[in-house]
Scaffold this motif. Structure first.
Motif, PDB file in Angstrom:
ATOM      1  N   SER A 329      29.853  36.571  36.240  1.00 54.70           N
ATOM      2  CA  SER A 329      30.826  35.498  36.461  1.00 54.70           C
ATOM      3  C   SER A 329      31.992  35.610  35.490  1.00 54.70           C
ATOM      4  O   SER A 329      33.150  35.397  35.866  1.00 54.70           O
ATOM      5  CB  SER A 329      30.142  34.137  36.310  1.00 54.70           C
ATOM      6  OG  SER A 329      29.203  33.916  37.339  1.00 54.70           O
ATOM      7  N   ALA A 332      34.284  38.393  36.715  1.00 55.44           N
ATOM      8  CA  ALA A 332      35.028  38.023  37.925  1.00 55.44           C
ATOM      9  C   ALA A 332      36.125  37.014  37.607  1.00 55.44           C
ATOM     10  O   ALA A 332      37.267  37.152  38.082  1.00 55.44           O
ATOM     11  CB  ALA A 332      34.071  37.458  38.971  1.00 55.44           C
ATOM     12  N   LEU A 333      35.824  36.023  36.807  1.00 55.89           N
ATOM     13  CA  LEU A 333      36.828  35.023  36.466  1.00 55.89           C
ATOM     14  C   LEU A 333      37.939  35.626  35.619  1.00 55.89           C
ATOM     15  O   LEU A 333      39.123  35.305  35.804  1.00 55.89           O
ATOM     16  CB  LEU A 333      36.175  33.856  35.733  1.00 55.89           C
ATOM     17  CG  LEU A 333      35.224  33.003  36.581  1.00 55.89           C
ATOM     18  CD1 LEU A 333      34.466  32.011  35.708  1.00 55.89           C
ATOM     19  CD2 LEU A 333      35.996  32.266  37.669  1.00 55.89           C
ATOM     20  N   GLY A 336      40.111  37.635  37.931  1.00 55.18           N
ATOM     21  CA  GLY A 336      40.883  36.763  38.807  1.00 55.18           C
ATOM     22  C   GLY A 336      42.023  36.082  38.080  1.00 55.18           C
ATOM     23  O   GLY A 336      43.125  35.937  38.631  1.00 55.18           O
ATOM     24  N   LEU A 337      41.773  35.671  36.826  1.00 57.99           N
ATOM     25  CA  LEU A 337      42.822  35.004  36.047  1.00 57.99           C
ATOM     26  C   LEU A 337      43.902  35.974  35.595  1.00 57.99           C
ATOM     27  O   LEU A 337      45.009  35.551  35.239  1.00 57.99           O
ATOM     28  CB  LEU A 337      42.202  34.312  34.832  1.00 57.99           C
ATOM     29  CG  LEU A 337      41.338  33.083  35.148  1.00 57.99           C
ATOM     30  CD1 LEU A 337      40.639  32.597  33.887  1.00 57.99           C
ATOM     31  CD2 LEU A 337      42.182  31.970  35.746  1.00 57.99           C
ATOM     32  N   ARG A 341      47.336  40.862  43.011  1.00 63.53           N
ATOM     33  CA  ARG A 341      46.385  41.362  44.000  1.00 63.53           C
ATOM     34  C   ARG A 341      45.326  42.279  43.404  1.00 63.53           C
ATOM     35  O   ARG A 341      44.151  42.169  43.764  1.00 63.53           O
ATOM     36  CB  ARG A 341      47.156  42.082  45.108  1.00 63.53           C
ATOM     37  CG  ARG A 341      46.291  42.489  46.288  1.00 63.53           C
ATOM     38  CD  ARG A 341      47.132  43.051  47.408  1.00 63.53           C
ATOM     39  NE  ARG A 341      48.065  42.045  47.907  1.00 63.53           N
ATOM     40  CZ  ARG A 341      49.011  42.308  48.807  1.00 63.53           C
ATOM     41  NH1 ARG A 341      49.159  43.536  49.286  1.00 63.53           N
ATOM     42  NH2 ARG A 341      49.814  41.346  49.217  1.00 63.53           N
ATOM     43  N   GLY A 343      43.936  42.206  40.442  1.00 63.57           N
ATOM     44  CA  GLY A 343      42.939  41.395  39.739  1.00 63.57           C
ATOM     45  C   GLY A 343      42.019  40.671  40.701  1.00 63.57           C
ATOM     46  O   GLY A 343      40.803  40.635  40.502  1.00 63.57           O
ATOM     47  N   ARG A 344      42.584  40.083  41.740  1.00 57.66           N
ATOM     48  CA  ARG A 344      41.762  39.370  42.709  1.00 57.66           C
ATOM     49  C   ARG A 344      40.834  40.325  43.459  1.00 57.66           C
ATOM     50  O   ARG A 344      39.675  39.999  43.737  1.00 57.66           O
ATOM     51  CB  ARG A 344      42.636  38.601  43.683  1.00 57.66           C
ATOM     52  CG  ARG A 344      43.375  37.423  43.039  1.00 57.66           C
ATOM     53  CD  ARG A 344      44.019  36.534  44.082  1.00 57.66           C
ATOM     54  NE  ARG A 344      45.106  37.211  44.784  1.00 57.66           N
ATOM     55  CZ  ARG A 344      46.368  37.223  44.396  1.00 57.66           C
ATOM     56  NH1 ARG A 344      46.717  36.592  43.276  1.00 57.66           N
ATOM     57  NH2 ARG A 344      47.293  37.848  45.095  1.00 57.66           N
ATOM     58  N   ALA A 347      38.029  41.227  41.150  1.00 56.71           N
ATOM     59  CA  ALA A 347      37.091  40.110  41.027  1.00 56.71           C
ATOM     60  C   ALA A 347      36.183  40.038  42.247  1.00 56.71           C
ATOM     61  O   ALA A 347      34.967  39.822  42.122  1.00 56.71           O
ATOM     62  CB  ALA A 347      37.857  38.807  40.862  1.00 56.71           C
ATOM     63  N   ALA A 348      36.754  40.219  43.443  1.00 51.23           N
ATOM     64  CA  ALA A 348      35.939  40.207  44.661  1.00 51.23           C
ATOM     65  C   ALA A 348      34.923  41.339  44.631  1.00 51.23           C
ATOM     66  O   ALA A 348      33.770  41.171  45.058  1.00 51.23           O
ATOM     67  CB  ALA A 348      36.840  40.329  45.889  1.00 51.23           C
ATOM     68  N   THR A 382      29.423  31.188  40.223  1.00 53.90           N
ATOM     69  CA  THR A 382      30.733  31.475  39.654  1.00 53.90           C
ATOM     70  C   THR A 382      31.629  30.248  39.687  1.00 53.90           C
ATOM     71  O   THR A 382      32.388  29.993  38.742  1.00 53.90           O
ATOM     72  CB  THR A 382      31.385  32.642  40.415  1.00 53.90           C
ATOM     73  OG1 THR A 382      30.514  33.782  40.361  1.00 53.90           O
ATOM     74  CG2 THR A 382      32.725  33.012  39.805  1.00 53.90           C
TER      75      THR A 382
END
Length: 475
Positions: A329, A332-333, A336-337, A341, A343-344, A347-348, A382
């Motif tokens: 988690s 991933a966070l 994402g932060l 694109r 980073g996201r 995270a996925a 998450t």
């Protein structure tokens, strides 16, 4: 502090458990999903046969073992039955300093309840400035006195040592037990491994309501909510307040740690759980508490609560961590932060790998991995981690958030958004009781006070462990 081990004894015949409202049956009833932290329990065919619908009654060693397993996992709640102490086997201990009116009110409530009208009451005067006034208010009870104040833990221990009954009820002098509270709690002691059971602590209507009263009535730090369950660190019910407890006297050993002026109740519960005892919370029993009604007194109390984290960290290490988050988690966070694109997408990918790994762990013998369930659990975990981190930014670690916000407009905008979202989400279940603006302002003030106490306690103890994150057991 020494804590004796629990007896090697099973739940008595007639004791029953039923699946908790939040527990889900999966795989045609072969698995149970529930508890805190969330877990999946697979039932052997024999266990499935023993669990009659959503209820199990203990009638032999096999059903006793299964019932205990369901209780300890948090997927079931008890319907206690069997030999348990009666009211005549209870001593009420009231620690107090300079609150004669509160003692008189508490004793009147005990005498008005048929279950407690004849119980032995020990009022422990912890160095009151006017002992004669307190003794007059405590007429009809036994009064034990400390010549100087030694703190609530020492006062409770003085009463504990003087008690000879099977059970001891601790009630603070600003409490008023509601009728029937003891009738609900005593049957829990039919479980020979249960050390403490706690009622729900609700607000006592104040004589002079203050600005903070609607907020404190809705979300007091002493109110652990409407759902029963086992109490243990790193769970949704990590502690219960010492303001109102019913305890098995022989389980407490040396009692509360008298070196702790605050959080001594949390320390006691965690020591009992570590020794193998059970601690439970039953909100069907209620004790009203006189919450602070002035803003200054309320904020001072919240700051004092915060100072308890450092001594808890000294004794219990990572169990007091303000943030418990798995590496998956966290990764991933963080990605994402990072934004954008890439980073996201990263995270996925992390969440996908975590879901696949969990699915393989959850796969039944000879069956396919439950990828949908595993991914749902990873996303749920998450999301909970994200909310915990956001809460930490406005509560436990707000000094760091403020420092970063001063240096970065981007952090300022993010912190403001988090503070607003946190207040709205917390307010929504209580929207009928308190207005949003009052709730949001009180929540931010409460967090500032608690966080200030937390950091002050850590600095005073020269121990930063109360500020550091931890990973969940097995996470």
């Amino acid at each position: 502090m020494s804590t004796p081990p629990p007896p090697d004894a099973r739940l008595p015949d007639g004791y029953a458990v039923r699946l908790a409202a939040a527990t889900r049956r999966l795989e045609g009833g072969a698995a149970l999903l529930g508890g805190s932290p969330l877990r999946l329990l697979r039932l052997a065919p024999r266990a499935r046969d023993l669990l009659d619908g959503d209820r199990l009654t203990v009638r032999d060693p096999a059903t006793a073992v299964l019932a205990a397993r369901l209780l300890d996992a948090g997927v079931a709640v008890p319907e206690p039955a069997g030999p348990a102490p009666g009211p005549e086997e209870v001593t009420v201990v009231v620690p107090v300093r300079d609150r004669p009116d509160g003692v008189a009110r508490l004793l009147a409530a005990l005498r008005a309840d048929p279950a407690t009208a004849g119980v032995r009451v020990l009022v422990v005067d912890d160095g009151s400035a006017d002992p004669a006034a307190l003794a007059a208010a405590a007429a009809g009870a036994e009064v034990l006195r400390h010549s100087r104040s030694r703190g609530p833990a020492a006062a409770r221990d003085t009463g504990l040592r003087a008690a000879t009954t099977a059970a001891v009820a601790f009630l603070d002098s600003d409490c008023v037990p509601l009728p029937g509270w003891l009738d609900v709690l005593l049957p829990h002691l039919a479980d020979p491994r249960l050390a403490v059971v706690a009622p729900r602590v609700v607000a006592l209507p104040p004589a002079r309501p203050g600005w903070v009263t609607p907020y404190e009535t809705a979300v007091s730090a002493l109110d652990t909510g409407p759902e029963p369950g086992p109490v243990a660190p790193l769970t949704g019910l990590s502690h219960v307040p010492g303001a109102a407890l019913l305890a098995r006297r022989t389980a407490l050993g040396g009692g509360f740690d008298e070196r702790m002026p605050v959080a001594e109740d949390v320390d006691l519960v965690w020591r009992l759980v570590a020794a193998g005892w059970r601690v439970r919370y039953d909100p069907a029993a209620r004790v009203a508490h006189e919450h602070p009604s002035t803003t200054g007194a309320w904020l001072r109390r919240r700051a004092v609560y915060g100072t308890g984290a450092a001594p808890l960290a000294t004794r219990h290490g990572a169990l007091v961590a303000p943030v418990v988050i798995s590496p998956w988690s966290a990764a991933a966070l963080g990605l994402g932060l990072a934004g954008g694109r890439p980073g996201r997408a990263a995270a996925a990918g992390v969440l996908g790998v975590a879901g696949a790994r969990l699915a393989r762990r959850l796969a039944p013998a000879g069956g396919p991995p439950p990828y949908v369930l595993a991914c749902a659990l990873v996303l749920r975990g998450t999301a909970a981690a994200a909310r915990t981190l956001a809460r930490s930014a406005t509560r436990h670690h707000w000094p760091l958030t403020v420092a970063a916000a001063v240096a970065s407009p981007r952090v300022r905008r993010a912190a403001a958004a988090v503070a607003v979202a946190d207040a709205v989400l917390a307010w929504w279940p209580h929207r009928a009781a308190v207005g949003l603006l009052r709730f949001a302002a009180a929540r931010r003030l409460e967090d500032l006070a608690y966080g200030a106490g937390l950091w002050a306690g850590a600095v005073r103890a020269r121990d930063a462990r109360a500020l550091l994150p931890a990973r969940p057991p097995g996470g």
